[in-house]
Design a protein around this motif. Structure first.
Motif, short mmCIF file in Angstrom:
data_model
loop_
_atom_site.label_atom_id
_atom_site.label_comp_id
_atom_site.label_asym_id
_atom_site.label_seq_id
_atom_site.Cartn_x
_atom_site.Cartn_y
_atom_site.Cartn_z
N UNK B 112 0.78 -1.24 0.00
CA UNK B 112 0.00 0.00 0.00
C UNK B 112 0.81 1.28 0.00
N UNK B 113 2.12 1.17 0.23
CA UNK B 113 2.95 2.38 0.33
C UNK B 113 2.79 3.32 -0.84
N UNK B 114 2.80 2.72 -2.03
CA UNK B 114 2.84 3.55 -3.23
C UNK B 114 1.59 4.43 -3.37
N UNK B 115 0.47 3.95 -2.79
CA UNK B 115 -0.77 4.73 -2.90
C UNK B 115 -0.72 6.01 -2.08
N UNK B 116 0.12 5.98 -1.03
CA UNK B 116 0.17 7.14 -0.15
C UNK B 116 1.10 8.22 -0.68
N UNK B 117 1.76 7.96 -1.80
CA UNK B 117 2.64 8.96 -2.37
C UNK B 117 1.88 9.74 -3.43
N UNK B 118 1.99 11.05 -3.32
CA UNK B 118 1.28 11.89 -4.29
C UNK B 118 2.19 12.12 -5.50
N UNK B 119 2.27 11.12 -6.37
CA UNK B 119 3.13 11.26 -7.55
C UNK B 119 2.37 10.84 -8.81
N UNK B 120 2.98 11.13 -9.95
CA UNK B 120 2.38 10.77 -11.23
C UNK B 120 2.90 9.44 -11.77
N UNK B 121 3.34 8.55 -10.89
CA UNK B 121 3.98 7.32 -11.36
C UNK B 121 3.02 6.46 -12.19
N UNK B 122 1.74 6.42 -11.77
CA UNK B 122 0.78 5.60 -12.53
C UNK B 122 0.51 6.18 -13.92
N UNK B 123 0.42 7.52 -13.99
CA UNK B 123 0.25 8.17 -15.30
C UNK B 123 1.43 7.83 -16.21
N UNK B 124 2.63 7.89 -15.61
CA UNK B 124 3.82 7.60 -16.40
C UNK B 124 3.77 6.17 -16.93
N UNK B 125 3.39 5.23 -16.05
CA UNK B 125 3.30 3.82 -16.44
C UNK B 125 2.34 3.64 -17.62
N UNK B 126 1.17 4.30 -17.52
CA UNK B 126 0.17 4.15 -18.59
C UNK B 126 0.63 4.80 -19.89
#
Lengths: 211, 211
Positions: B112-126
């Motif tokens: 769950x750690x990654x969800x608590x970070x306010x970053x654009x990592x998921x946008x980058x992945x997509x």
């Protein structure tokens, strides 16, 4: 026909050695820009020139290899050498890219910052430089033993990366204002680790070709 | 002779598409392990299986290409396609490696750690996944326009990397105890950026081959 082919093989060898020398030169300069910031702009420019030379060398060698395959219809063992050469240059070209990436990060660092960090980044740089030098030398001398040593050495570099990561975390915990440089040096360490991987690949192509 | 060659070209095409599909599948799974931690061990294992399949596919395609060059003595345009294919598979193989690297980092993250970070990592992945999918599709459809769009898109991914780096620095400054995950996510972002670079290379090979 065989005589022509042997002559072309010798030429291929010379070109590969030249490309390897460019890689080592690039790494030397990357270490230089990281740890000696005099005339940094011109040094970084020089690194980009070396990178372009590496790219050009790759294309020359590629053309040479394709022509050798097309015109000489090489037998299995010769084809093996040419295939390995094609793979080695792809790895050497990547080394040139990573060196340029390191130079770009180094250029942005604040003067002297890296010296104040208690990390093994310089050891890692030197270790990796040794791997690249030795992988090329193994190729030149058809020295499978030396190639195998390079492959084994990669583990030490991977360990250094893990160690540097902990060291950088410690720096962070002591002084949060170092956040920016910590992330930058982590990237530099990652690039050096990748260069180590490419040197390992080159060494494995030497093993594949001459063992 | 020409008929045999055309048949082999069609086979090469099919193999390249299969290898591209493996890359996209790998990226999908990497996003999955990052953001959905159920059955994470078996997912990571599956990613490593896909990576090995990609490596095997690369060797198969290489053999096919070398045999085509050796037996068919292709003319300039055909040789161009085969050369491009050899370069594309090298890039696709690297995508497989980077995906496996992401999976290895993801596996070690706290749940769950990654969800608590306010970053654009998921946008980058997509974004990166889109680039890989489109570079393969551009190849399949010989669509130079689509390939050019992929190349242009790489700038957006590079910007996202810079943005994520600032976001991670902000996370650090707010909560120094997040040091470890910040360094890990920076690495993940770097791997996605590299995958974007490889998709760009694939797209450039499509341009080179069909424009």
């Amino acid at each position: 026909m065989r005589k022509v082919f042997d002559k072309e093989l010798a030429m291929l060898n010379t070109r590969l050695i030249e490309m390897g020398d460019l890689c080592v030169e690039g790494i030397d300069m990357a270490i230089e820009v990281l740890f000696n910031r005099e005339n940094i702009e011109s040094k970084v420019q020089l690194i980009h020139t070396v990178e372009r030379d590496t790219d050009r060398k790759e294309r020359d060698i590629e053309d040479l290899c394709v022509n050798m395959i097309l015109r000489q219809q090489p037998v299995a063992k010769d084809l093996r050498i040419i295939s390995a050469a094609l793979r080695m240059i792809a790895d050497m070209e990547r080394i040139g890219d990573q060196v340029a990436d390191i130079a770009d990060i180094a250029q942005k660092l604040e003067s002297g910052e890296i010296f104040n960090l208690d990390t093994h980044i310089k050891d890692m740089a030197n270790e990796v430089k040794g791997m690249v030098t030795n992988s090329i030398e193994a190729f030149v001398n058809k020295d499978v033993k030396m190639a195998t040593d390079v492959v084994a050495n990669d583990e030490r570099v991977d360990q250094l990366f893990v160690q540097i990561k902990s060291e950088l975390l410690r720096v962070l915990y002591q002084d949060i204002s170092k956040g920016q440089i910590v992330l930058d040096i982590l990237m530099v360490a990652k690039y050096f680790e990748r260069i180590g991987d490419h040197a390992t690949n080159v060494a494995q192509w030497v093993e594949y070709t001459y063992e």
